[in-house]
Design an enzyme around this catalytic site. Structure first.
Site, PDB file in Angstrom:
ATOM      1  N   ARG A 150     -58.276  75.118 -31.248  1.00 18.38           N
ATOM      2  CA  ARG A 150     -58.147  73.704 -30.891  1.00 18.38           C
ATOM      3  C   ARG A 150     -56.739  73.198 -31.217  1.00 18.38           C
ATOM      4  O   ARG A 150     -56.166  72.393 -30.477  1.00 18.38           O
ATOM      5  CB  ARG A 150     -59.205  72.866 -31.621  1.00 18.38           C
ATOM      6  CG  ARG A 150     -59.201  71.407 -31.164  1.00 18.38           C
ATOM      7  CD  ARG A 150     -60.367  70.619 -31.706  1.00 18.38           C
ATOM      8  NE  ARG A 150     -60.331  70.522 -33.160  1.00 18.38           N
ATOM      9  CZ  ARG A 150     -61.312  69.989 -33.884  1.00 18.38           C
ATOM     10  NH1 ARG A 150     -62.401  69.511 -33.297  1.00 18.38           N
ATOM     11  NH2 ARG A 150     -61.210  69.932 -35.194  1.00 18.38           N
ATOM     12  N   LYS A 152     -56.162  66.333 -31.148  1.00 18.65           N
ATOM     13  CA  LYS A 152     -56.287  65.912 -32.552  1.00 18.65           C
ATOM     14  C   LYS A 152     -54.879  65.620 -33.054  1.00 18.65           C
ATOM     15  O   LYS A 152     -54.253  66.417 -33.759  1.00 18.65           O
ATOM     16  CB  LYS A 152     -56.976  67.021 -33.356  1.00 18.65           C
ATOM     17  CG  LYS A 152     -57.734  66.499 -34.547  1.00 18.65           C
ATOM     18  CD  LYS A 152     -58.703  67.507 -35.080  1.00 18.65           C
ATOM     19  CE  LYS A 152     -59.132  67.186 -36.495  1.00 18.65           C
ATOM     20  NZ  LYS A 152     -59.707  65.864 -36.689  1.00 18.65           N
ATOM     21  N   GLU A 187     -67.940  58.149 -30.057  1.00 19.11           N
ATOM     22  CA  GLU A 187     -68.126  58.904 -31.299  1.00 19.11           C
ATOM     23  C   GLU A 187     -67.932  57.933 -32.452  1.00 19.11           C
ATOM     24  O   GLU A 187     -67.791  56.727 -32.243  1.00 19.11           O
ATOM     25  CB  GLU A 187     -67.128  60.056 -31.382  1.00 19.11           C
ATOM     26  CG  GLU A 187     -65.678  59.599 -31.339  1.00 19.11           C
ATOM     27  CD  GLU A 187     -64.667  60.739 -31.449  1.00 19.11           C
ATOM     28  OE1 GLU A 187     -65.035  61.828 -31.911  1.00 19.11           O
ATOM     29  OE2 GLU A 187     -63.509  60.511 -31.074  1.00 19.11           O
TER      30      GLU A 187
HETATM   31  N1  PXG Z   1     -64.179  62.920 -34.059  1.00 16.05           N
HETATM   32  C1  PXG Z   1     -63.030  62.562 -34.645  1.00 16.05           C
HETATM   33  C2  PXG Z   1     -62.288  61.397 -34.123  1.00 16.05           C
HETATM   34  C3  PXG Z   1     -62.543  63.315 -35.729  1.00 16.05           C
HETATM   35  O1  PXG Z   1     -61.388  62.966 -36.305  1.00 16.05           O
HETATM   36  C4  PXG Z   1     -64.487  64.739 -35.573  1.00 16.05           C
HETATM   37  C5  PXG Z   1     -64.894  63.971 -34.484  1.00 16.05           C
HETATM   38  C6  PXG Z   1     -65.291  65.912 -35.982  1.00 16.05           C
HETATM   39  O2  PXG Z   1     -64.653  67.132 -35.578  1.00 16.05           O
HETATM   40  P1  PXG Z   1     -64.845  68.478 -36.380  1.00 16.05           P
HETATM   41  O3  PXG Z   1     -64.092  69.481 -35.609  1.00 16.05           O
HETATM   42  O4  PXG Z   1     -64.298  68.245 -37.751  1.00 16.05           O
HETATM   43  O5  PXG Z   1     -66.311  68.773 -36.391  1.00 16.05           O
HETATM   44  C7  PXG Z   1     -63.265  64.416 -36.189  1.00 16.05           C
HETATM   45  C8  PXG Z   1     -62.726  65.203 -37.329  1.00 16.05           C
HETATM   46  C9  PXG Z   1     -61.896  62.329 -42.767  1.00 16.05           C
HETATM   47  C10 PXG Z   1     -61.456  63.105 -41.582  1.00 16.05           C
HETATM   48  O6  PXG Z   1     -61.115  62.238 -43.711  1.00 16.05           O
HETATM   49  C11 PXG Z   1     -62.347  63.452 -40.591  1.00 16.05           C
HETATM   50  C12 PXG Z   1     -61.921  64.160 -39.481  1.00 16.05           C
HETATM   51  C13 PXG Z   1     -60.600  64.456 -39.371  1.00 16.05           C
HETATM   52  C14 PXG Z   1     -59.735  64.097 -40.360  1.00 16.05           C
HETATM   53  C15 PXG Z   1     -60.136  63.428 -41.473  1.00 16.05           C
HETATM   54  O7  PXG Z   1     -63.024  61.829 -42.770  1.00 16.05           O
HETATM   55  N2  PXG Z   1     -62.860  64.459 -38.534  1.00 16.05           N
END
Ligand code: PXG
Length: 290
Positions: free
Chosen positions: A50, A149, A182
């Site tokens: 990713r 991301k 989301e």
């Molecule tokens: N949506 C968004 C906008 C995210 O930033 C997810 C979904 C979940 O993706 P993954 O690949 O992790 O299952 C994310 C990722 C935090 C934090 O501190 C959380 C994310 C990224 C950075 C920091 O809570 N989540």
């Protein structure tokens, strides 16, 4: 704590980057948040893939191969003597000048931080999360591709501030059309009559690695799962709801905008998914090595 910057592991106090780095000046860069459990990195290659896709989308050249990045990540964890924790991997546009053009940034910078992760309080995992809908909409793909991301998280941060000030644990984000995208840092799922639903990525969601794991778990357990556009109504009236993310893992959500979801407790199906998720994180992944 030792932090990796461009091939060198620095003590935390000396881990510094230039104030001319466009990651700082413009949020021009990308990142990944990755977990490791019990000496193994969970879904490392999915996260790296990713990262490479995000780089492609923003026309950023990562100055190393995927294999080198995998090894640098593992080495950073080893050097910090960690067994369980969280990795923050960043690739910034690098040092440039005070102009937003990336043409003046000759080389991207790679930063790898390995640390302990701060979980939501245990109580939230047992009782579930309270959500509110944020007025801040998920950035339109016409403006900022939500699948990238990027280091440009102000959209989500503005929403998170709203949720926090409303006294909620998480904020639900809608897209410009008013469909559920989301949460501020997690993907969302609902359960209705035994089927699991989640908004499609084109509705404005990040293609979460944990989200993909939930698809695998549902297929394995024979639970029907579908991507479908949904409104807040569908969340209010669902039997169950849960959120997924590397930081949050899989966690039940029990309320949205003061509407209690289902019976207000983590649902049966949610708990089955969580149980299988816990088995997977504890038993699979790339070994950190000696
Ligand atoms: N949506 C968004 C906008 C995210 O930033 C997810 C979904 C979940 O993706 P993954 O690949 O992790 O299952 C994310 C990722 C935090 C934090 O501190 C959380 C994310 C990224 C950075 C920091 O809570 N989540």
């Amino acid at each position: 704590m030792k932090v990796y910057i461009d091939g060198v592991l620095y003590p935390e106090a000396e881990a510094k980057i230039s104030v001319f780095d466009h990651g700082l000046l413009y949020g021009d860069g990308i990142f990944e948040g990755i977990r490791f459990y019990n000496g193994r990195v969970f879904r490392l290659d999915e996260h790296l893939e990713r990262l490479w896709d995000s780089a492609k989308a923003i026309r950023l050249t990562i100055p190393m191969t995927l294999e080198e990045m995998r090894e640098a990540t593992l080495e950073t964890i080893r050097q910090n003597n960690l067994h369980d924790g969280y990795i923050r991997l960043l690739v910034t546009r690098g040092k440039g000048n005070l102009g937003l053009s990336p043409d003046r940034c000759p080389k991207a910078s790679v930063i790898i931080i390995a640390d302990k992760i701060q979980l939501y309080p245990q109580e939230k995992y047992e009782k579930g999360m309270v959500m509110v809908t944020c007025s801040t909409r998920r950035a339109s793909p016409a403006a900022l591709l939500p699948a990238v991301k990027s280091l440009n998280y102000l959209n989500n941060i503005m929403a998170k501030i709203e949720a926090t000030h409303a006294g909620a644990d998480e904020g639900l984000m809608l897209n410009e059309q008013g469909y559920v995208a989301e949460c501020t840092g997690d993907n969302i799922f609902t359960v209705r009559r035994g089927t699991v639903y989640t908004p499609p990525v084109f509705a404005g969601a990040l293609c979460g690695v944990t989200r993909n794991v939930v698809f695998e778990i549902c297929h394995e357990l024979g639970i029907p799962i579908r991507e479908i556009e949904m409104t807040r109504y569908d969340v209010y009236t669902a039997d169950e709801c849960f959120l997924t993310g590397t930081a949050a893992e899989v966690i039940a959500a029990i309320e949205l905008d003061t509407r209690v979801i289902g019976d207000g407790k983590p649902g049966v199906l949610t708990q089955r998914v969580i149980a299988r998720f816990r088995e997977l994180v504890g038993s699979t992944g790339t070994p950190i090595g000696a």
